[in-house]
Design an enzyme around this catalytic site. Structure first.
Site, PDB file in Angstrom:
ATOM      1  N   CYS A 120       0.824  -1.224   0.000  1.00  0.00           N
ATOM      2  CA  CYS A 120       0.000   0.000   0.000  1.00  0.00           C
ATOM      3  C   CYS A 120       0.853   1.267   0.000  1.00  0.00           C
ATOM      4  O   CYS A 120       0.356   2.360  -0.226  1.00  0.00           O
ATOM      5  CB  CYS A 120      -0.916   0.033   1.213  1.00  0.00           C
ATOM      6  SG  CYS A 120      -2.070  -1.330   1.294  1.00  0.00           S
ATOM      7  N   HIS A 259      -2.555   7.129   4.780  1.00  0.00           N
ATOM      8  CA  HIS A 259      -3.095   5.962   4.065  1.00  0.00           C
ATOM      9  C   HIS A 259      -4.492   5.654   4.608  1.00  0.00           C
ATOM     10  O   HIS A 259      -4.718   5.667   5.816  1.00  0.00           O
ATOM     11  CB  HIS A 259      -2.158   4.770   4.275  1.00  0.00           C
ATOM     12  CG  HIS A 259      -2.679   3.491   3.701  1.00  0.00           C
ATOM     13  ND1 HIS A 259      -3.222   3.415   2.437  1.00  0.00           N
ATOM     14  CD2 HIS A 259      -2.755   2.237   4.223  1.00  0.00           C
ATOM     15  CE1 HIS A 259      -3.595   2.162   2.205  1.00  0.00           C
ATOM     16  NE2 HIS A 259      -3.340   1.434   3.275  1.00  0.00           N
ATOM     17  N   ASN A 289     -10.021   0.443   1.673  1.00  0.00           N
ATOM     18  CA  ASN A 289      -8.572   0.513   1.486  1.00  0.00           C
ATOM     19  C   ASN A 289      -8.253   0.132   0.035  1.00  0.00           C
ATOM     20  O   ASN A 289      -8.385  -1.028  -0.340  1.00  0.00           O
ATOM     21  CB  ASN A 289      -7.904  -0.449   2.474  1.00  0.00           C
ATOM     22  CG  ASN A 289      -6.388  -0.456   2.363  1.00  0.00           C
ATOM     23  OD1 ASN A 289      -5.823   0.110   1.430  1.00  0.00           O
ATOM     24  ND2 ASN A 289      -5.738  -1.111   3.305  1.00  0.00           N
TER      25      ASN A 289
HETATM   26  O1  UT7 Z   1      -2.969  -1.301   4.139  1.00  0.00           O
HETATM   27  C1  UT7 Z   1      -2.705  -2.068   5.258  1.00  0.00           C
HETATM   28  C2  UT7 Z   1      -3.708  -3.146   5.271  1.00  0.00           C
HETATM   29  N1  UT7 Z   1      -4.329  -3.529   6.456  1.00  0.00           N
HETATM   30  C3  UT7 Z   1      -4.707  -2.786   7.510  1.00  0.00           C
HETATM   31  O2  UT7 Z   1      -4.432  -1.643   7.668  1.00  0.00           O
HETATM   32  C4  UT7 Z   1      -5.520  -3.507   8.545  1.00  0.00           C
HETATM   33  C5  UT7 Z   1      -5.168  -3.144   9.944  1.00  0.00           C
HETATM   34  N2  UT7 Z   1      -6.046  -3.814  10.884  1.00  0.00           N
HETATM   35  C6  UT7 Z   1      -7.317  -3.430  11.105  1.00  0.00           C
HETATM   36  O3  UT7 Z   1      -7.787  -2.475  10.517  1.00  0.00           O
HETATM   37  C7  UT7 Z   1      -8.120  -4.162  12.141  1.00  0.00           C
HETATM   38  O4  UT7 Z   1      -7.292  -5.031  12.878  1.00  0.00           O
HETATM   39  C8  UT7 Z   1      -9.301  -4.994  11.535  1.00  0.00           C
HETATM   40  C9  UT7 Z   1     -10.363  -4.047  10.997  1.00  0.00           C
HETATM   41  C10 UT7 Z   1      -8.786  -5.911  10.444  1.00  0.00           C
HETATM   42  C11 UT7 Z   1      -9.947  -5.859  12.612  1.00  0.00           C
HETATM   43  O5  UT7 Z   1     -10.412  -5.038  13.670  1.00  0.00           O
HETATM   44  P1  UT7 Z   1     -10.127  -5.447  15.183  1.00  0.00           P
HETATM   45  O6  UT7 Z   1     -10.800  -4.467  16.031  1.00  0.00           O
HETATM   46  O7  UT7 Z   1      -8.629  -5.601  15.304  1.00  0.00           O
HETATM   47  O8  UT7 Z   1     -10.858  -6.820  15.270  1.00  0.00           O
HETATM   48  P2  UT7 Z   1     -10.251  -8.249  15.672  1.00  0.00           P
HETATM   49  O9  UT7 Z   1      -9.418  -8.791  14.562  1.00  0.00           O
HETATM   50  O10 UT7 Z   1      -9.630  -8.119  17.029  1.00  0.00           O
HETATM   51  O11 UT7 Z   1     -11.573  -9.105  15.763  1.00  0.00           O
HETATM   52  C12 UT7 Z   1     -12.572  -8.839  16.768  1.00  0.00           C
HETATM   53  C13 UT7 Z   1     -13.718  -9.786  16.526  1.00  0.00           C
HETATM   54  C14 UT7 Z   1     -13.288 -11.239  16.313  1.00  0.00           C
HETATM   55  O12 UT7 Z   1     -14.219 -12.063  16.957  1.00  0.00           O
HETATM   56  P3  UT7 Z   1     -13.897 -12.691  18.392  1.00  0.00           P
HETATM   57  O13 UT7 Z   1     -12.631 -13.472  18.205  1.00  0.00           O
HETATM   58  O14 UT7 Z   1     -13.733 -11.523  19.310  1.00  0.00           O
HETATM   59  O15 UT7 Z   1     -15.109 -13.534  18.651  1.00  0.00           O
HETATM   60  C15 UT7 Z   1     -13.388 -11.426  14.831  1.00  0.00           C
HETATM   61  O16 UT7 Z   1     -13.663 -12.771  14.457  1.00  0.00           O
HETATM   62  O17 UT7 Z   1     -14.426  -9.408  15.337  1.00  0.00           O
HETATM   63  C16 UT7 Z   1     -14.572 -10.551  14.494  1.00  0.00           C
HETATM   64  N3  UT7 Z   1     -14.574 -10.102  13.115  1.00  0.00           N
HETATM   65  C17 UT7 Z   1     -15.690  -9.707  12.483  1.00  0.00           C
HETATM   66  N4  UT7 Z   1     -16.970  -9.630  12.899  1.00  0.00           N
HETATM   67  C18 UT7 Z   1     -17.873  -9.180  12.023  1.00  0.00           C
HETATM   68  C19 UT7 Z   1     -13.522  -9.966  12.264  1.00  0.00           C
HETATM   69  N5  UT7 Z   1     -13.949  -9.498  11.075  1.00  0.00           N
HETATM   70  C20 UT7 Z   1     -15.292  -9.329  11.196  1.00  0.00           C
HETATM   71  C21 UT7 Z   1     -16.289  -8.867  10.325  1.00  0.00           C
HETATM   72  N6  UT7 Z   1     -17.560  -8.791  10.789  1.00  0.00           N
HETATM   73  N7  UT7 Z   1     -16.008  -8.453   9.072  1.00  0.00           N
END
Ligand code: UT7
Length: 347
Positions: A120, A259, A289
């Protein structure tokens, strides 16, 4: 790598273009594909919708209209461009390069053209390279495109990634100017963190095979939490480094273009840096993104909203796969230019 513009050479962005596919994919529609909700996506990412390329659209189809718009705004005929770099991780094919195909479509005859891969952060690396090419005198007029069609390498059954990304491209023209222009750059990479954001197969480590396809190794894999931690750290450190190197402070920043990955990452960085929210450009809600397209698309939005005044100090910081990061500091100068004659060519 860090450095400031020197020797009285001034290089600026003189034209901006952007293109995003027509198809809008909303969060509610995504909730019919994977187990997610509009509320979760908005609360955790700030994304409301994203654009998705048509099945027959490839990277050059996004790059071409963005590049044409940028050239038109700069008043530069395509055959006056002598250097084209396309930053993308989703080229039409590994080769021929998307940039060479784009040069041909534009009619940029004999221009040097190559693709650049820095996740990115690709657009930030590409403008730094283009700056150096024009500053050294090797290039007269450079065209830089940043864009991606991540929808084609996303696992549409993986809710942890498919809700985050969208398709789009932006382009800029770089030329010598009398006033303003780029003040400095800071770029870096941390390969040890590379494992947190990968496209495992299709390269020389794991060539495409029936097995890699069966194991779905041609899709983006990401450890979101690790990338989140990295992003919040480098967006701040890289911005602080480039500001210090250029002898500017955060209070001097008029427009901050980070970004566009997640509004929580953007808010965290703006707060930690001390940039007021009204100086931050945010369009992740509408595009998601778009990887290498993110910063030029946000730049185009800022220009369209009249936020880029000559003399404004513009700070851009990207981060992404590699892991990589990069910042640029620009004293904004007027867009557009005198219509220019194409240099005479022999043969
Ligand atoms: O250009 C660079 C590319 N990438 C990035 O910049 C991504 C950087 N990371 C992020 O933006 C965040 O970490 C995410 C948006 C990917 C995830 O957010 P988070 O607040 O870190 O969520 P998490 O991964 O800690 O997941 C929390 C919960 C999980 O469930 P449990 O384990 O607590 O039961 C996930 O399974 O949310 C669940 N989850 C979802 N729920 C509904 C993960 N994705 C989803 C979804 N819808 N799409």
């Amino acid at each position: 790598m860090i450095g400031t513009a020197g020797n009285g050479v001034r290089i600026a962005i003189t034209g901006i273009g952007a293109y995003a596919p027509e198809r809008v994919l909303t969060n509610s529609e995504l909730a019919t594909i994977v187990d997610t909700t509009d509320e979760w996506i908005v609360e955790r990412t700030g994304i409301r919708e994203r654009r998705i390329a048509a099945p027959d659209q490839a990277m050059t189809d996004l790059a071409l209209p963005a590049a044409q718009q940028a050239l038109e705004q700069a008043g530069v005929p395509a055959d006056a461009v002598d250097y084209i770099v396309v930053a993308t991780v989703t080229p039409d094919a590994m080769f021929p390069t998307t940039s060479a195909l784009l040069a041909d479509m534009l009619g940029a005859r004999d221009a040097a053209a190559y693709d650049l891969l820095a996740g990115c952060t690709g657009f930030m690396y590409a403008i730094a390279q283009a700056y150096a090419m024009v500053a050294s005198g090797l290039s007269e007029r450079a065209l830089v495109v940043g864009g991606d069609i991540l929808s084609k390498i996303i696992d549409w059954r993986d809710r942890a990634t498919c809700v985050l990304f969208g398709d789009g491209a932006g382009a800029v023209v770089l030329e010598r100017v009398d006033h303003g222009g780029f003040l400095g750059f800071e770029l870096g990479a941390d390969g040890a963190g590379g494992k947190h954001l990968t496209l495992p197969a299709g390269g020389s480590r794991l060539p495409a095979s029936a097995e890699t396809v069966a194991q779905e190794q041609h899709f983006v894999r990401m450890d979101g939490r690790e990338v989140f931690k990295f992003a919040t750290r480098v967006l701040v450190s890289s911005a602080e480094k480039v500001l210090a190197e250029c002898g500017r402070s955060v209070e001097d920043v008029d427009v901050y273009i980070p970004h566009q990955a997640n509004v929580r990452i953007i808010d965290h960085a703006a707060k930690k840096l001390g940039v007021p929210r009204d100086r931050v450009v945010v369009n992740v809600d509408r595009y998601g993104n778009t990887s290498s397209g993110s910063i030029p698309l946000a730049l185009a939005d800022a220009a369209a909203e009249g936020r880029l005044e000559p003399g404004s100090l513009v700070l851009m910081t990207g981060m992404g796969a590699g892991l990589t990061w990069g910042s640029a500091l620009i004293e904004w100068s007027a867009l557009g230019g005198k219509p220019q004659q194409a240099p005479e060519r022999i043969g």
